[in-house]
Design a protein around this motif. Structure first.
Motif, short mmCIF file in Angstrom:
data_model
loop_
_atom_site.label_atom_id
_atom_site.label_comp_id
_atom_site.label_asym_id
_atom_site.label_seq_id
_atom_site.Cartn_x
_atom_site.Cartn_y
_atom_site.Cartn_z
N THR A 1 -12.21 0.47 6.35
CA THR A 1 -11.26 -0.01 5.33
C THR A 1 -10.51 -1.26 5.77
O THR A 1 -9.70 -1.78 4.99
N GLY B 1 -7.14 4.40 -5.77
CA GLY B 1 -7.04 3.25 -6.67
C GLY B 1 -5.70 2.54 -6.57
O GLY B 1 -5.19 2.34 -5.47
N VAL C 1 -16.89 5.01 -3.41
CA VAL C 1 -17.84 4.46 -2.45
C VAL C 1 -17.73 5.25 -1.15
O VAL C 1 -16.75 5.96 -0.93
N ALA D 1 -9.17 -4.69 5.99
CA ALA D 1 -9.16 -5.79 5.03
C ALA D 1 -9.35 -5.37 3.57
O ALA D 1 -9.41 -6.23 2.70
N ALA D 2 -9.39 -4.08 3.29
CA ALA D 2 -9.47 -3.65 1.87
C ALA D 2 -8.28 -4.22 1.11
O ALA D 2 -8.42 -4.76 0.01
N GLY D 3 -7.11 -4.10 1.72
CA GLY D 3 -5.89 -4.61 1.09
C GLY D 3 -5.95 -6.14 0.93
O GLY D 3 -5.48 -6.68 -0.06
N THR E 1 -1.18 -0.09 -3.95
CA THR E 1 -2.57 0.28 -3.68
C THR E 1 -2.58 1.62 -2.99
O THR E 1 -1.79 1.89 -2.10
N MET E 2 -3.49 2.49 -3.44
CA MET E 2 -3.50 3.90 -3.03
C MET E 2 -4.84 4.29 -2.39
O MET E 2 -5.29 5.43 -2.55
N GLY E 3 -5.48 3.35 -1.68
CA GLY E 3 -6.75 3.65 -1.02
C GLY E 3 -7.77 4.18 -2.01
O GLY E 3 -7.99 3.59 -3.07
N ALA E 4 -8.39 5.31 -1.67
CA ALA E 4 -9.43 5.89 -2.51
C ALA E 4 -8.90 6.39 -3.86
O ALA E 4 -9.67 6.75 -4.75
N CYS F 1 -9.77 -3.92 -7.54
CA CYS F 1 -10.30 -2.62 -7.08
C CYS F 1 -11.82 -2.71 -6.88
O CYS F 1 -12.36 -2.11 -5.95
N VAL G 1 -14.94 -1.98 1.56
CA VAL G 1 -14.80 -0.79 2.41
C VAL G 1 -16.17 -0.20 2.80
O VAL G 1 -16.25 0.64 3.68
N ALA H 1 -9.95 3.93 -8.25
CA ALA H 1 -10.81 3.24 -7.28
C ALA H 1 -12.26 3.48 -7.67
O ALA H 1 -12.58 4.43 -8.38
N ARG H 2 -13.14 2.58 -7.22
CA ARG H 2 -14.58 2.81 -7.38
C ARG H 2 -15.01 3.77 -6.28
O ARG H 2 -14.68 3.55 -5.12
N ASN I 1 0.87 -1.18 0.00
CA ASN I 1 0.00 0.00 0.00
C ASN I 1 0.91 1.23 0.00
O ASN I 1 2.14 1.11 -0.06
N ALA J 1 -12.40 -4.76 -3.66
CA ALA J 1 -11.98 -4.02 -2.46
C ALA J 1 -12.94 -2.86 -2.16
O ALA J 1 -13.22 -2.56 -0.99
P1 ATP Z 1 -6.20 -1.80 4.85
O1 ATP Z 1 -4.89 -1.81 5.56
O2 ATP Z 1 -7.14 -0.74 5.33
O3 ATP Z 1 -6.81 -3.14 4.72
P2 ATP Z 1 -4.52 -1.12 2.69
O4 ATP Z 1 -3.92 0.11 3.30
O5 ATP Z 1 -3.73 -2.36 2.68
O6 ATP Z 1 -5.92 -1.39 3.33
P3 ATP Z 1 -5.48 0.47 0.51
O7 ATP Z 1 -4.51 0.95 -0.48
O8 ATP Z 1 -6.01 1.43 1.52
O9 ATP Z 1 -4.86 -0.83 1.18
O10 ATP Z 1 -6.74 -0.17 -0.24
C1 ATP Z 1 -6.63 -1.29 -1.11
C2 ATP Z 1 -7.55 -1.09 -2.27
O11 ATP Z 1 -8.89 -1.00 -1.76
C3 ATP Z 1 -7.34 0.19 -3.06
O12 ATP Z 1 -6.40 -0.03 -4.09
C4 ATP Z 1 -8.73 0.47 -3.60
O13 ATP Z 1 -8.94 -0.28 -4.77
C5 ATP Z 1 -9.64 -0.06 -2.50
N1 ATP Z 1 -10.04 1.03 -1.59
C6 ATP Z 1 -9.50 1.34 -0.39
N2 ATP Z 1 -10.09 2.42 0.16
C7 ATP Z 1 -11.05 2.79 -0.72
C8 ATP Z 1 -12.03 3.82 -0.75
N3 ATP Z 1 -12.13 4.72 0.24
N4 ATP Z 1 -12.86 3.88 -1.82
C9 ATP Z 1 -12.78 2.99 -2.83
N5 ATP Z 1 -11.88 2.00 -2.86
C10 ATP Z 1 -11.02 1.89 -1.83
#
Ligand code: ATP
Length: 307
Positions: free
Chosen positions: A248, A226, A243, A250-252, A221-224, A277, A284, A240-241, A185, A280
């Protein structure tokens, strides 16, 4: 037909508390609701693979206790092979203490327990299983020597190794040469590359530096924002979609499980990251770790948040 996916990783019991804000050192916050949820990055990713339609074998270690038994039962209900789910004689099952604030941000402390005792010798009985797979998916909640052993064995047989470097640990060039795709991430990309990663432009620079450490493909992975792909020296951005984020956690993990499933079905890396994406984004919008992982039938196009 789709190839089998092996997940080698952690199993934890997540203890989740909702709160208005994450307490600072010395502070006590009252009034959050509490629930328990099976978790651990390995288990979450194995469940994500199973729910999203992949065939998965999970190699992991739990304690000889009630949490371990609950986890085993749950994996069987999910259709995950538990043949290589081991029970440690000494250590208890791993636990994670998770605080989720009003914005869906989380802070997590993990007590590894039995996960710290998953050693290379434990994998010996599973080598044939690994040899018959198409993809090996790992994270860093188990000993590095185990990650290294499994990656080296799998790569020597041409099996694609996906490494989700979470939580971050020192990654040696010896390990990285066996990794087909690394999926940090933004924070992990920052730690790996040594440069701040806030924007997609930053991610491009970080990915270039990480690829220079000897990994073939990098997906940040860049959170919101994408995800950014660097594949064979070429960049691709996947948005990202949009939403409303509830939690968040388990998004990763959903991203990585989904990535493995799509690749096991022969999709390109760019297609697989789009699928990841989508999966994930659904997770979230829901509370918890495994409770938030979508099933394959939820990814039909009409159910997806629009781009
Ligand atoms: P976490 O540790 O919270 O499980 P992470 O930090 O490992 O997550 P992130 O990069 O935050 O990983 O998120 C993984 C993927 O989830 C992103 O690439 C994106 O596709 C999706 N995602 C995360 N946050 C959002 C968001 N707010 N809206 C839409 N998609 C999201």
């Amino acid at each position: 037909s789709a190839k089998k996916i092996i997940v080698v990783g952690s199993t934890n019991m997540d203890m989740v508390v909702k709160t208005s804000h994450i307490p600072v050192p010395g502070e006590t916050v009252l009034g959050g609701s509490f629930f328990m949820n099976p978790g651990g990055k390995g288990a979450n990713q194995a469940v994500a693979v199973a729910r999203l339609g992949g065939e998965v074998s999970f190699i992991s270690k739990v304690g000889n206790d009630i949490f371990g038994k609950q986890s085993s039962q749950l994996f069987e209900e999910e259709g995950i092979s538990t043949r290589y789910l081991l029970a440690d004689a000494g250590e208890p099952s791993g636990v994670a203490l998770i605080t989720v604030d009003a914005h869906g941000e989380n802070s997590i402390v993990v007590a590894s327990g039995a996960n710290a005792n998953l050693l290379p010798k434990d994998l010996e009985a599973a080598l044939n299983e690994i040899a018959g797979a198409g993809i090996l998916l790992m994270q860093l909640e188990i000993p590095m020597e185990t990650v290294h052993f499994a990656a080296k064995y799998a790569a020597s047989l041409g099996i694609k190794v996906i490494l989700n470097p979470a939580p971050m640990n020192t990654l040696t060039p010896e390990l990285l040469q066996h990794v087909h795709i690394i999926t940090p991430n933004s924070k992990e990309a920052e730690m790996l590359s040594g440069i701040p990663v806030n924007s997609i432009a930053d991610a491009r620079k970080a990915a270039t530096l990480i690829a220079g450490m000897g990994v073939k493909n990098v997906v940040i992975t860049m959170g919101a924002q994408g995800a950014l792909i660097l594949e064979d020296g070429r960049f691709e951005e996947v948005p990202a979609r949009p939403v409303e984020a509830v939690d968040t956690t388990a998004a990763g993990d959903v991203f990585n499980g989904a990535l493995a499933v799509a690749l096991s079905e022969g999709k390109t890396l760019a297609e697989a990251v789009q699928f990841a994406c989508q999966a994930a984004a659904i997770s979230v919008t829901r509370l918890g770790a495994q409770s938030s992982i979508p099933h394959r039938n939820e990814l039909i196009v009409s159910n997806l948040p629009r781009l």
